[in-house]
Design an enzyme around this catalytic site. Structure first.
Site, short mmCIF file in Angstrom:
data_model
loop_
_atom_site.label_atom_id
_atom_site.label_comp_id
_atom_site.label_asym_id
_atom_site.label_seq_id
_atom_site.Cartn_x
_atom_site.Cartn_y
_atom_site.Cartn_z
N THR A 266 -56.19 46.95 96.07
CA THR A 266 -55.90 48.23 96.71
C THR A 266 -54.92 49.03 95.86
O THR A 266 -54.12 48.45 95.11
CB THR A 266 -55.25 48.05 98.11
OG1 THR A 266 -54.12 47.18 97.95
CG2 THR A 266 -56.20 47.46 99.12
N ILE A 267 -55.01 50.35 96.00
CA ILE A 267 -53.94 51.21 95.48
C ILE A 267 -52.90 51.28 96.61
O ILE A 267 -53.26 51.45 97.78
CB ILE A 267 -54.46 52.62 95.10
CG1 ILE A 267 -53.35 53.52 94.56
CG2 ILE A 267 -55.19 53.30 96.25
CD1 ILE A 267 -53.85 54.85 93.97
N SER A 268 -51.62 51.12 96.28
CA SER A 268 -50.59 51.14 97.31
C SER A 268 -50.49 52.53 97.94
O SER A 268 -50.96 53.51 97.36
CB SER A 268 -49.23 50.77 96.71
OG SER A 268 -49.28 49.48 96.15
N HIS B 160 -45.30 54.24 96.53
CA HIS B 160 -45.16 54.71 95.15
C HIS B 160 -43.94 55.63 95.04
O HIS B 160 -43.17 55.54 94.08
CB HIS B 160 -46.42 55.47 94.72
CG HIS B 160 -47.60 54.57 94.45
ND1 HIS B 160 -48.90 54.96 94.68
CD2 HIS B 160 -47.66 53.31 93.98
CE1 HIS B 160 -49.72 53.96 94.34
NE2 HIS B 160 -48.98 52.95 93.93
N SER C 235 -54.86 50.38 90.06
CA SER C 235 -55.52 51.66 89.80
C SER C 235 -54.98 52.36 88.55
O SER C 235 -55.66 53.19 87.97
CB SER C 235 -55.31 52.59 91.00
OG SER C 235 -53.92 52.92 91.10
N GLY D 27 -49.39 39.05 84.93
CA GLY D 27 -48.16 39.84 85.00
C GLY D 27 -46.94 39.04 85.40
O GLY D 27 -45.81 39.50 85.22
N THR E 140 -51.06 36.46 92.21
CA THR E 140 -51.88 35.24 92.28
C THR E 140 -52.39 34.88 90.89
O THR E 140 -52.20 35.62 89.93
CB THR E 140 -53.12 35.47 93.16
OG1 THR E 140 -53.89 36.54 92.59
CG2 THR E 140 -52.75 35.80 94.59
N1 SAH Z 1 -49.65 49.21 92.00
C1 SAH Z 1 -51.09 49.22 91.92
C2 SAH Z 1 -51.80 48.00 92.51
C3 SAH Z 1 -51.26 47.38 93.74
S1 SAH Z 1 -52.26 46.05 94.37
C4 SAH Z 1 -51.64 50.46 92.56
O1 SAH Z 1 -50.98 51.04 93.42
O2 SAH Z 1 -52.75 50.85 92.20
C5 SAH Z 1 -51.63 44.70 93.43
C6 SAH Z 1 -52.32 44.50 92.10
O3 SAH Z 1 -51.72 43.36 91.50
C7 SAH Z 1 -53.83 44.22 92.17
O4 SAH Z 1 -54.50 45.10 91.31
C8 SAH Z 1 -53.95 42.77 91.69
O5 SAH Z 1 -55.15 42.52 90.98
C9 SAH Z 1 -52.72 42.65 90.78
N2 SAH Z 1 -52.25 41.29 90.55
C10 SAH Z 1 -52.10 40.26 91.45
N3 SAH Z 1 -51.62 39.16 90.83
C11 SAH Z 1 -51.46 39.48 89.51
C12 SAH Z 1 -51.00 38.76 88.38
N4 SAH Z 1 -50.63 37.46 88.46
N5 SAH Z 1 -50.96 39.41 87.20
C13 SAH Z 1 -51.34 40.71 87.08
N6 SAH Z 1 -51.80 41.43 88.12
C14 SAH Z 1 -51.85 40.85 89.33
#
Ligand code: SAH
Length: 223
Positions: free
Chosen positions: A58-60, A65, A89, A143, A215
């Site tokens: 999801t996009i937060s 933000h 996103s 990440g 995860t």
């Molecule tokens: N800030 C972003 C996404 C929020 S959702 C936005 O607003 O668009 C969280 C994101 O973290 C997801 O895209 C998920 O795939 C990513 N994510 C989860 N675990 C991760 C990891 N270990 N390393 C990198 N990305 C990860």
């Protein structure tokens, strides 16, 4: 009353975030005006709620933000260097890139390769000079380990919850530097970690939140 901030256009959404006292710093307001959420999510881009962006992510919500950019704005000044973990996103990564300007650098790390590609394509389509000049970059990876190649960072934003204090990421924070990260499993809080010029770290719990956890990369990841 963050849920009241939805708008019909990007400008209306930003106006409502200002009215709702979510954002007030001029650099944050102008970054959120310059970066149109519709470039990063097709579905209800101006609703003040999280939206699906495919691949189970999801996009937060815009108010989250906004909170994050407000907390980090002192560390997103022109020329600074930032890391966005779980960049999804790419919307927030783009806002950060707008704030650090042409002499700054922002890297987003996303572990779903298709999402990383999708966000790179959105940045290339709408802010090509940022990609071409390497002001912003999206890499595929875990990440939780940060991105050592460009460390240390003036600030780090984490877009998914860390179950424990993210020590590996804290090590990649500059002194001084600041991190905005949801921490906890079950009950989660936004924690702002501040590293002072001597490397001492203090933490402040801001608010209770519900983020997806950081995860392992999903099995369907092709990259
Ligand atoms: N800030 C972003 C996404 C929020 S959702 C936005 O607003 O668009 C969280 C994101 O973290 C997801 O895209 C998920 O795939 C990513 N994510 C989860 N675990 C991760 C990891 N270990 N390393 C990198 N990305 C990860």
């Amino acid at each position: 009353m963050a849920w009241m901030c939805s708008g019909k256009t990007n400008d209306e959404l930003v106006n409502n975030l200002v009215k709702g006292q979510i954002i007030s710093a001029p650099q944050v307001i102008s970054a959120m005006r310059a970066v149109d959420r519709a470039h990063f999510t097709k579905c209800d881009p101006y609703a003040d709620s999280p939206q699906g962006i495919g691949f189970g992510a999801t996009i937060s919500a815009p108010h989250m933000h906004g909170y994050a950019l407000e907390e980090l704005q002192q560390f997103l000044q022109p020329g600074m260097c930032a890391l966005d973990v779980g960049s999804g996103s790419g919307y927030l990564t783009a806002c950060m890139a707008k704030m650090v300007g042409s002499s700054g650098y922002v890297v987003g790390v996303e572990h779903i390769s298709e999402l990383a590609e999708q966000s790179r394509a959105a940045l290339q389509a709408h802010y090509p000079e940022w990609i071409d000049s390497r002001r912003v970059e999206i890499v595929t990876g875990d990440g939780r380990k940060g991105y050592i190649n460009e460390a240390p960072y003036d600030c780090i934003h984490v877009g998914a919850a860390s179950p424990v204090k993210p020590v590996e990421l804290l090590a990649q924070l500059m002194a001084p530097g600041r991190m905005f990260v949801p921490v906890g499993s079950g009950i989660q809080y936004i924690v702002v970690y501040d590293k002072d010029a001597r490397g001492n770290i203090t933490e402040e719990m801001l608010m209770g939140v519900r983020y997806v956890p950081l995860t392992d990369a999903p099995a369907y990841n092709s990259g």
